[in-house]
Design an enzyme around this catalytic site. Structure first.
Site, PDB file in Angstrom:
ATOM      1  CG  HIS A  33     -21.424 -17.857 -15.221  1.00 35.19           C
ATOM      2  ND1 HIS A  33     -21.570 -18.286 -16.062  1.00 35.19           N
ATOM      3  CD2 HIS A  33     -22.095 -19.858 -14.707  1.00 35.19           C
ATOM      4  CE1 HIS A  33     -21.598 -19.548 -16.410  1.00 35.19           C
ATOM      5  NE2 HIS A  33     -22.590 -19.916 -15.742  1.00 35.19           N
ATOM      6  CG  ASP A  46     -14.279 -10.770 -16.598  1.00 33.48           C
ATOM      7  OD1 ASP A  46     -15.495 -11.134 -16.169  1.00 33.48           O
ATOM      8  OD2 ASP A  46     -14.495  -9.403 -17.511  1.00 33.48           O
TER       9      ASP A  46
END
Ligand code: GDG
Length: 490
Positions: free
Chosen positions: A170, A378
């Site tokens: 992720h 991110d």
């Protein structure tokens, strides 16, 4: 029939009073319901080291197994266990969050490496592999999530499991220069090659992962997304995680007029509002954003009392020093900016540390004029996607998005900024505040189209289809294995 088994560090347990709010939890639950399935992970509890299954007192190869609690809800079985204090400190706070997290987010200055922590990380990975072995049927498919479990597939293979095992990361994948700062880098990348399918958030992460395999391991790149290492073939592919735009749109519309306890939006009716939603994490660039906002107020005094930044900033990982420090800095910075610019009853930044209910958050997105995302690195950033989905199509807000968030690869119609360049962010904020309605609508429509074209269900289905179809790759893999075996003899 082949069932799905999901392994993630934390498990979203069923709660009749509070259905799962997060898009990811819902998507995984849907997948598990489809074929029947099992979700395994940590239950969030930490227990004393002195329990009879404290794995640190056992050998690395065969630590004792903890007791897994079982909850059955419809076609899904949830299996969760606690961590011992030592596992929590060394596996979770230690290697996962003090080594891998800063490494993957390119914070070389924050990486610590401790051999005991690495060993405990391996023990916990082995522990979950043994639990998988205890419940798996030969044709079951296993989907492992995130950086806590780089090594699970290795232990599964050692236990003789031949199932299709997929892994989705992720968070971003680190470049080679950062991997080289971790003494056990080669071992971890080898472990990754025990998965059949490795999924990453962006094309950029996919190419970094490929590069780590071919450079650190000298693995052979067979095709754009296939790598061969020691007679195993692993698919390395990008699956950008999505959201459920239709559901968010509906929810935001329904809850936009709810009574707001979080921020006093009535008092801000004649102001421009900016929303920021982040865990307090150094990867999110919260301080960079506050500094740029202060600079905006400095350069454009005409906006004093006419713009307010609303910040939802939930503290997390407070056992880790870097997070304690950042929490303090965030509060100090808010105080400093408010002290400098406040006038009458106007405070430029309104910051809450409370967790806001999901529906309220969706409503808030719809009511605010700008969403500002300034991540320094991110994986994806779901807030960017949720904000767009929640907008009123006739009067949408503007998204300012860091070029370092994975979402920027797909959301080019946002105002893309470099969060390390204060003036770039100031300029983007000025553009956002003054953007005409027609341009806002145009950008919104294109962004919304992108979200609909590949939503959370597409993400899940594409990953699972590829993982299941991997079986068909076997025909291709057999001759490749033969080629590899010959190659290794040379
Ligand atoms: C990792 C990767 C990747 C936040 N505060 C509240 C709240 N949230 C929800 C948001 C959003 C989620 O949390 C945050 O998602 P992000 O994507 O921004 O970030 P991470 O937590 O760092 O997640 C990330 C993600 O995994 C998925 O693959 O995108 O890059 O780091 O959904 O809405 N939700 C509620 N109240 C809050 O106060 N209800």
């Amino acid at each position: 029939m082949s069932k799905l088994i999901v392994l993630s560090n934390r498990v979203s347990l069923p709660n009749p009073d509070k259905p799962a709010a997060g898009g990811l939890a819902v998507a995984l639950q849907d997948a598990l319901t489809e074929t029947g399935g099992i979700w395994i992970g940590w239950n969030g509890e930490v227990i004393s080291n002195n329990t009879d299954y404290d794995s640190t007192k056992q050998s690395t190869v065969h630590p004792a197994q903890p007791q897994f609690d079982k909850i059955i809800d419809g076609k899904i079985e949830y299996l969760t266990c606690p961590l011992t204090q030592n596992q929590y400190d060394q596996y979770y706070s230690g290697f996962a969050n003090n080594t891998l997290w800063p490494a993957m987010h390119e914070r070389q200055d924050l990486i610590t490496y401790n051999q005991d922590e690495f060993d405990t990380y391996q023990q916990v990975n082995a522990l979950f592999a043994r639990q998988l072995k205890a419940i798996v049927q030969p044709d079951d498919v296993i989907w492992v999530h995130d950086y806590h479990f780089f090594s699970v597939a290795r232990y599964c293979r050692e236990l003789g499991m031949d199932n299709q095992i997929g892994f989705f990361l992720h968070i971003p994948f680190a470049p080679l220069s950062i991997w080289q700062c971790i003494p056990t880098a080669e071992r971890l990348v080898q472990d990754l090659c025990h998965y059949d399918l490795v999924g990453l958030q962006t094309d950029h992460d996919q190419s970094l992962c490929m590069q780590a395999c071919t450079t650190l391991l000298k693995a052979q790149k067979i095709q754009h997304s296939l790598v061969s290492y020691q007679q195993r073939i692993t698919t390395i592919k990008c699956y950008p995680i999505g959201i459920n735009p239709a559901q968010i749109q509906q929810m935001a519309k329904k809850h936009a007029n709810d009574r707001q306890d979080v921020f006093d939006l009535k008092a801000l009716k004649h102001q421009k509002t900016i929303i920021g939603v982040d865990r307090i994490d150094y990867s999110k660039g919260i301080l960079e954003r506050f500094d740029a906002f202060a600079e905006f107020l400095q350069q454009y005094p005409q906006y004093h009392q006419r713009i307010t930044e609303l910040q939802i900033a939930c503290p997390c990982r407070m056992d880790v020093l870097a997070y304690q420090r950042l929490f303090k800095q965030v509060n100090q910075t808010v105080e400093k900016i408010n002290a400098k610019f406040a006038q009458h009853d106007w405070l430029p930044i309104d910051c809450t540390h409370d967790v806001v209910p999901h529906e309220t958050l969706m409503g808030l997105y719809r009511l605010t004029d700008i969403c500002w995302i300034s991540s320094l690195r991110d994986g994806m950033n779901l807030v960017a996607k949720e904000y767009i989905a929640a907008q009123d199509p006739d009067n949408p807000g503007v998204l300012i998005l860091s070029k370092y968030a994975g979402a920027a690869e797909q959301m080019q119609q946002a105002l893309i900024v470099d969060p390390t360049d204060t003036q770039d962010m100031v300029n983007a904020l000025k553009t956002a505040v003054e953007m005409p309605l027609q341009e806002r609508i145009q950008r919104y429509q294109q962004l919304m189209q992108g979200l609909t074209n590949f939503d959370i269900n597409d993400w899940r289905n594409q990953f699972l289809n590829d993982l299941r179809q991997n079986h068909q790759l076997e025909n291709f893999k057999q001759p490749m294995r033969a080629v590899n075996a010959t190659y290794q003899l040379l």
